[in-house]
Design a protein around this motif. Structure first.
Motif, PDB file in Angstrom:
ATOM      1  N   PHE A  71      45.143 -10.016 -40.080  1.00 30.23           N
ATOM      2  CA  PHE A  71      44.288  -8.949 -40.777  1.00 30.23           C
ATOM      3  C   PHE A  71      42.827  -8.538 -39.994  1.00 30.23           C
ATOM      4  CE2 PHE A  71      40.971  -8.110 -44.227  1.00 30.23           C
ATOM      5  CZ  PHE A  71      41.380  -6.731 -44.578  1.00 30.23           C
ATOM      6  N   ARG A  72      42.487  -9.727 -39.613  1.00 24.17           N
ATOM      7  CA  ARG A  72      41.157  -9.547 -38.794  1.00 24.17           C
ATOM      8  C   ARG A  72      41.374  -8.723 -37.734  1.00 24.17           C
ATOM      9  NH1 ARG A  72      38.500 -12.751 -34.137  1.00 24.17           N
ATOM     10  NH2 ARG A  72      40.084 -11.201 -33.300  1.00 24.17           N
ATOM     11  N   ASN A  73      42.547  -8.864 -37.058  1.00 26.99           N
ATOM     12  CA  ASN A  73      42.801  -7.899 -35.697  1.00 26.99           C
ATOM     13  C   ASN A  73      43.145  -6.547 -36.309  1.00 26.99           C
ATOM     14  OD1 ASN A  73      42.719 -10.018 -33.943  1.00 26.99           O
ATOM     15  ND2 ASN A  73      44.772 -10.519 -33.961  1.00 26.99           N
ATOM     16  N   ASN A  74      43.772  -6.246 -37.252  1.00 27.77           N
ATOM     17  CA  ASN A  74      43.961  -4.863 -37.805  1.00 27.77           C
ATOM     18  C   ASN A  74      42.637  -4.283 -38.186  1.00 27.77           C
ATOM     19  OD1 ASN A  74      47.094  -6.153 -39.385  1.00 27.77           O
ATOM     20  ND2 ASN A  74      46.990  -4.001 -38.508  1.00 27.77           N
ATOM     21  N   ILE A  75      41.766  -5.064 -38.645  1.00 27.16           N
ATOM     22  CA  ILE A  75      40.450  -4.531 -39.007  1.00 27.16           C
ATOM     23  C   ILE A  75      39.709  -4.016 -37.578  1.00 27.16           C
ATOM     24  CG2 ILE A  75      38.039  -4.729 -39.843  1.00 27.16           C
ATOM     25  CD1 ILE A  75      40.368  -4.485 -42.276  1.00 27.16           C
ATOM     26  N   VAL A  76      39.940  -4.966 -36.516  1.00 23.76           N
ATOM     27  CA  VAL A  76      39.186  -4.552 -35.191  1.00 23.76           C
ATOM     28  C   VAL A  76      39.835  -3.329 -34.772  1.00 23.76           C
ATOM     29  CG1 VAL A  76      39.107  -5.329 -32.936  1.00 23.76           C
ATOM     30  CG2 VAL A  76      38.629  -7.032 -34.987  1.00 23.76           C
ATOM     31  N   ILE A  77      41.273  -3.326 -34.941  1.00 21.86           N
ATOM     32  CA  ILE A  77      41.905  -2.127 -34.323  1.00 21.86           C
ATOM     33  C   ILE A  77      41.482  -0.842 -35.078  1.00 21.86           C
ATOM     34  CG2 ILE A  77      44.142  -0.950 -34.314  1.00 21.86           C
ATOM     35  CD1 ILE A  77      45.440  -3.608 -33.414  1.00 21.86           C
ATOM     36  N   MET A  78      41.425  -0.901 -36.458  1.00 25.50           N
ATOM     37  CA  MET A  78      40.856   0.136 -37.335  1.00 25.50           C
ATOM     38  C   MET A  78      39.535   0.797 -36.789  1.00 25.50           C
ATOM     39  SD  MET A  78      40.130   0.073 -41.275  1.00 25.50           S
ATOM     40  CE  MET A  78      38.552  -0.601 -41.075  1.00 25.50           C
ATOM     41  N   ILE A  79      38.570  -0.227 -36.779  1.00 26.20           N
ATOM     42  CA  ILE A  79      37.260   0.329 -36.529  1.00 26.20           C
ATOM     43  C   ILE A  79      37.201   0.801 -34.831  1.00 26.20           C
ATOM     44  CG2 ILE A  79      34.988  -0.491 -35.715  1.00 26.20           C
ATOM     45  CD1 ILE A  79      35.331  -2.930 -37.941  1.00 26.20           C
ATOM     46  N   MET A  80      37.862   0.239 -34.068  1.00 30.16           N
ATOM     47  CA  MET A  80      37.775   0.800 -32.702  1.00 30.16           C
ATOM     48  C   MET A  80      38.882   2.119 -32.543  1.00 30.16           C
ATOM     49  SD  MET A  80      36.004  -1.274 -31.044  1.00 30.16           S
ATOM     50  CE  MET A  80      36.287  -0.593 -29.476  1.00 30.16           C
ATOM     51  N   SER A  81      39.919   1.970 -33.262  1.00 32.15           N
ATOM     52  CA  SER A  81      40.489   3.516 -33.366  1.00 32.15           C
ATOM     53  C   SER A  81      39.864   4.614 -33.623  1.00 32.15           C
ATOM     54  CB  SER A  81      41.859   3.368 -34.245  1.00 32.15           C
ATOM     55  OG  SER A  81      42.766   2.220 -33.589  1.00 32.15           O
ATOM     56  N   ILE A  82      38.755   4.339 -34.759  1.00 30.46           N
ATOM     57  CA  ILE A  82      37.879   5.293 -35.729  1.00 30.46           C
ATOM     58  C   ILE A  82      36.917   5.638 -34.405  1.00 30.46           C
ATOM     59  CG2 ILE A  82      36.332   6.043 -37.206  1.00 30.46           C
ATOM     60  CD1 ILE A  82      38.008   4.338 -38.885  1.00 30.46           C
ATOM     61  N   ILE A  83      36.150   4.850 -33.653  1.00 22.62           N
ATOM     62  CA  ILE A  83      35.272   4.927 -32.831  1.00 22.62           C
ATOM     63  C   ILE A  83      35.641   5.604 -31.522  1.00 22.62           C
ATOM     64  CG2 ILE A  83      33.665   3.914 -31.164  1.00 22.62           C
ATOM     65  CD1 ILE A  83      33.506   1.622 -33.491  1.00 22.62           C
ATOM     66  N   ILE A  84      36.808   5.391 -31.003  1.00 24.07           N
ATOM     67  CA  ILE A  84      37.607   5.853 -29.816  1.00 24.07           C
ATOM     68  C   ILE A  84      38.216   7.105 -29.993  1.00 24.07           C
ATOM     69  CG2 ILE A  84      38.813   5.290 -27.691  1.00 24.07           C
ATOM     70  CD1 ILE A  84      38.246   2.374 -27.707  1.00 24.07           C
ATOM     71  N   GLN A  85      39.231   7.198 -30.876  1.00 22.28           N
ATOM     72  CA  GLN A  85      40.141   8.333 -31.001  1.00 22.28           C
ATOM     73  C   GLN A  85      39.497   9.512 -31.331  1.00 22.28           C
ATOM     74  OE1 GLN A  85      43.589   7.131 -33.131  1.00 22.28           O
ATOM     75  NE2 GLN A  85      43.678   5.012 -31.969  1.00 22.28           N
ATOM     76  N   ILE A  86      38.577   9.652 -32.720  1.00 24.49           N
ATOM     77  CA  ILE A  86      38.281  10.791 -33.309  1.00 24.49           C
ATOM     78  C   ILE A  86      37.192  11.631 -32.371  1.00 24.49           C
ATOM     79  CG2 ILE A  86      36.931  11.640 -35.121  1.00 24.49           C
ATOM     80  CD1 ILE A  86      38.459   9.534 -36.978  1.00 24.49           C
ATOM     81  N   PRO A  87      36.026  10.788 -31.673  1.00 30.48           N
ATOM     82  CA  PRO A  87      35.188  11.312 -30.912  1.00 30.48           C
ATOM     83  C   PRO A  87      35.938  12.062 -29.799  1.00 30.48           C
ATOM     84  CG  PRO A  87      34.120   9.334 -31.500  1.00 30.48           C
ATOM     85  CD  PRO A  87      35.824   9.394 -32.043  1.00 30.48           C
ATOM     86  N   ILE A  88      36.744  11.382 -29.066  1.00 30.68           N
ATOM     87  CA  ILE A  88      37.366  11.994 -27.853  1.00 30.68           C
ATOM     88  C   ILE A  88      38.272  13.159 -28.181  1.00 30.68           C
ATOM     89  CG2 ILE A  88      39.080  11.474 -26.036  1.00 30.68           C
ATOM     90  CD1 ILE A  88      38.059   8.579 -25.814  1.00 30.68           C
ATOM     91  N   GLY A  89      39.178  13.037 -29.364  1.00 28.30           N
ATOM     92  CA  GLY A  89      39.740  13.844 -29.752  1.00 28.30           C
ATOM     93  C   GLY A  89      38.904  15.307 -30.013  1.00 28.30           C
TER      94      GLY A  89
END
Length: 301
Positions: A78-96
């Motif tokens: 679950f912690r890994n999912n949270i890390v991926i969730m945070i990093m996905s928002i930080i990386i994917q949305i700004p670059i997109g």
């Protein structure tokens, strides 16, 4: 005449209700069979000890749930999912957003960029997983080849406990950035060209237009994108299962891969269902809380 009018109005309403029911019935049946029933059945199976094959099941009550609450492996996943969730928002949305802004400002000249940047979305997650597994392999992989070119040794990004999770996050971002690019482009279409032309007439630069005008107007779109990214990050499975299988060790283990291993690899369907039901509860709670925090309280009209 009034009674006749009421009768005609009532007939039209009944006719509309019947038509609505007829058109909605297939959707309701599909949702019931493929979504609602599996959710309820998962909760029911979680109260049994069952290998998923035998006809006999042993009722164990909340034993699986008690085990789940104290399961460190599940909470680590679950912690890994949270890390991926945070990093996905930080990386994917700004670059997109940056890609969409570039395409919006450049116009038709950026068509080739639009096509090239969208290619990752046309590939399946399994294909991307295999592609990067070979590209990042310690022996013969792309990164190792570049390292050897400069006199270094092999680099095993997926086999290293310190780099495996971030490497997987990079691959996930590479696949889904085009989705948020298109999402932001759709948001730009809701902004009238008159607003952009008016800002230029008033002497604003493109940078000022983006930060002062476009970005505030795009915030509802970006909030929706953040919610989609969050929900998607909490249920990742196929790409990570193909690339690492949750390894090395349990470094990249996610709730979905942990559930799959328990239910279908270890044939512990009862506990696997408890993990799946736990995922459903956590994802639902996090989604509701996030939507509440992002959207805030609606003002009374």
């Amino acid at each position: 005449m009034k009674n006749q009018s009421n009768t005609l109005s009532g007939r039209r309403q009944r006719s509309t209700n019947i038509a609505a029911f007829v058109f909605l019935l297939p959707v309701i049946l599909l949702l019931t069979v493929f979504i609602f029933y599996p959710i309820v059945d998962s909760f029911m199976i979680s109260t049994y000890k069952w290998n998923g094959i035998a006809s006999e099941r042993t009722f164990v009550g909340i034993s699986n749930w008690t085990k789940l609450i104290g399961d460190r492996d599940f909470w680590f996943a679950f912690r890994n999912n949270i890390v991926i969730m945070i990093m996905s928002i930080i990386i994917q949305i700004p670059i997109g957003l940056a890609e969409a802004t570039f395409i919006e400002f450049v116009g038709k000249k950026a068509t080739i960029c639009k096509i090239l940047w969208f290619i990752p979305m046309l590939m399946s997650s399994v294909a991307i997983g295999f592609l990067f597994t070979y590209a990042l392999a310690a022996n013969g992989g792309m990164i190792s080849a570049v390292s050897q070119l400069f006199g270094g040794g092999n680099i095993d990004l997926l086999g290293n406990k310190n780099t495996a999770l971030m490497t997987v996050i990079f691959v996930i971002a590479w696949q889904f950035i085009p989705f948020y690019m298109v999402y932001a482009m759709a948001g730009y279409t809701s902004i009238s060209e008159d607003v952009f032309e008016a800002s230029l007439i008033d002497g604003a630069t493109k940078s000022q237009y983006f930060w002062k005008i476009a970005l505030p107007l795009l915030m509802p779109t970006l909030k929706s994108a953040a919610i989609l990214s969050m929900v998607g990050s909490l249920k990742y499975f196929d790409l990570i299962y193909v690339m690492t299988g949750g390894g090395p060790g349990t470094v990249t283990e996610l709730m979905a891969t942990y559930m799959y291993k328990n239910a279908f690899a270890q044939f512990n369907m009862g506990y696997g269902s408890a993990v799946a039901a736990g995922m459903f509860i956590l994802i639902t709670l996090l989604s509701l809380v996030t939507m509440r925090l992002i959207n805030g309280k609606k003002e009374d009209e």
